[in-house]
Design an enzyme around this catalytic site. Structure first.
Site, PDB file in Angstrom:
ATOM      1  N   THR A   3       0.831  -1.200   0.000  1.00 36.05           N
ATOM      2  CA  THR A   3       0.000   0.000   0.000  1.00 36.05           C
ATOM      3  C   THR A   3       0.879   1.270   0.000  1.00 36.05           C
ATOM      4  O   THR A   3       1.570   1.542  -0.982  1.00 36.05           O
ATOM      5  CB  THR A   3      -1.053  -0.061   1.136  1.00 36.05           C
ATOM      6  OG1 THR A   3      -1.878   1.070   1.101  1.00 36.05           O
ATOM      7  CG2 THR A   3      -0.487  -0.285   2.497  1.00 36.05           C
ATOM      8  N   ASP A  39     -10.675  -4.644  -2.655  1.00 31.28           N
ATOM      9  CA  ASP A  39      -9.910  -3.495  -2.191  1.00 31.28           C
ATOM     10  C   ASP A  39     -10.310  -2.250  -2.965  1.00 31.28           C
ATOM     11  O   ASP A  39     -10.413  -2.274  -4.191  1.00 31.28           O
ATOM     12  CB  ASP A  39      -8.422  -3.789  -2.398  1.00 31.28           C
ATOM     13  CG  ASP A  39      -7.503  -2.732  -1.821  1.00 31.28           C
ATOM     14  OD1 ASP A  39      -7.992  -1.793  -1.173  1.00 31.28           O
ATOM     15  OD2 ASP A  39      -6.280  -2.871  -2.017  1.00 31.28           O
ATOM     16  N   HIS A  52      -8.002  -5.671   1.316  1.00 32.87           N
ATOM     17  CA  HIS A  52      -6.731  -4.950   1.317  1.00 32.87           C
ATOM     18  C   HIS A  52      -5.734  -5.602   2.269  1.00 32.87           C
ATOM     19  O   HIS A  52      -6.039  -5.845   3.430  1.00 32.87           O
ATOM     20  CB  HIS A  52      -7.024  -3.503   1.739  1.00 32.87           C
ATOM     21  CG  HIS A  52      -5.866  -2.577   1.695  1.00 32.87           C
ATOM     22  ND1 HIS A  52      -5.278  -2.177   0.529  1.00 32.87           N
ATOM     23  CD2 HIS A  52      -5.177  -1.958   2.692  1.00 32.87           C
ATOM     24  CE1 HIS A  52      -4.295  -1.328   0.788  1.00 32.87           C
ATOM     25  NE2 HIS A  52      -4.209  -1.195   2.092  1.00 32.87           N
TER      26      HIS A  52
END
Length: 315
Positions: A162, A259, A291
């Site tokens: 991320t 996600d 996620h």
């Protein structure tokens, strides 16, 4: 005698992640607890230790060394940037300790997980500066025993999840500046955090301004030139460096079906392919997952498959 309580006044907050009070203190609601390094992890046999890279600003790392076949064995190096929206988590957290023990063990790599400064105490671009400084330090290191004795600098990888994948991406655009002519062998970008003022692909138009990625960026980099279209969060923004300049021969991208960032990973992958970059990029979508699922639940079937694919990439 009546007791009195003092309620601290809230300055600003980023629900459900954290809150900042007017006295400057920060209360984080998410993120896993600190754990110390381990001389030998009982589940994987991986050894870990912490090192200081810079005293001012304070930048450190946790190194992971898997079981060796012999004392002279050289291993690929993975410089890893943890996720957490630039404001949560740590290289020293339980979740990342557990995850990177597994990565180091299964991939047989020496991992350097970077502890960079977090917002809001240190707004962006501090995390980028720390990540780049750490990458330079590791690239030029001649004294850290694990890196010196067991690191193969001809097999040198970077990656992250991320926001950490975002940091890794921007490091790729600067690798020609690394010392000792170190070359990046490849990058693993899992659920990369990118965004822009306009929705793309299947992202909904309604609610785009209130999206979590938009709110995070405004919070962690309130003075960003160009706002949400700053090249650090929007790699296709006007003035952004050409993706043709990505400094490695191969990139592995993961996206998850449930996600919010799924379409951004696909968008980024497509843009890399169209940029004229002379490398191999592969995108893997894991349907039905959330996620960063492999960090929260590393023992599931999908997590095992993802970790195995990463291991086969880091050769």
């Amino acid at each position: 005698m009546a007791s009195s309580t003092t309620t601290k006044e809230i300055d600003r907050e980023l629900p459900p992640l954290l809150r900042v009070y007017k006295d400057g203190t920060v209360e984080r609601f998410l993120g896993s607890s600190y754990v110390p390094p381990s001389p030998q992890d009982p589940d994987t046999g991986v050894s870990s230790k912490d090192i200081v890279i810079s005293e001012n600003p304070l930048i450190s790392a946790r190194l992971y060394l898997p079981k060796l076949e012999n004392h002279h064995q050289k291993l690929p190096i993975l410089v890893y940037f943890h996720g957490g929206a630039f404001c949560l988590e740590s290289a020293f957290s339980f979740l990342h300790q557990r995850y990177l023990n597994i990565i180091a063990s299964q991939a047989k790599v020496l991992v350097a997980s970077i502890e960079y400064r977090l917002a809001p105490e240190h707004p962006l671009p501090a995390a980028y500066e720390d990540g780049w400084y750490a990458l330079n330090w590791i690239s030029s290191n001649k004294s850290e025993p694990w890196l010196m004795n067991h690191g193969d600098f001809n097999r040198f990888y970077i990656g992250g999840d991320t926001s950490g994948a975002n940091i890794a991406h921007y490091a790729l655009l600067r690798v020609d500046q690394l010392p000792n002519q170190v070359k990046i062998s490849g990058a693993v970008l899992a659920f990369p955090l990118f965004w822009s003022s306009k929705p793309i692909l299947n992202e909904p138009v309604e609610g785009h301004e209130e999206s979590s990625a938009m709110q995070v960026w405004k919070f962690v980099y309130p003075d960003a030139p160009g706002g949400i279209d700053n090249p650090l969060i929007n790699p296709l923004a006007p003035g952004a460096a050409s993706l043709k300049e990505l400094g490695c021969p191969k990139i592995l991208i993961f996206v998850a079906g449930k996600d919010e960032l799924r379409d951004r990973g696909i968008w980024y992958c497509d843009a890399v392919k169209k940029s004229g970059w002379n490398g191999d990029v592969e995108l893997i979508e894991v349907e039905g997952e959330e996620h960063c699922f492999q960090i929260y639940h590393p023992q599931t079937h999908n997590s095992n498959n993802m970790i195995s694919r990463i291991a086969s990439f880091l050769v």
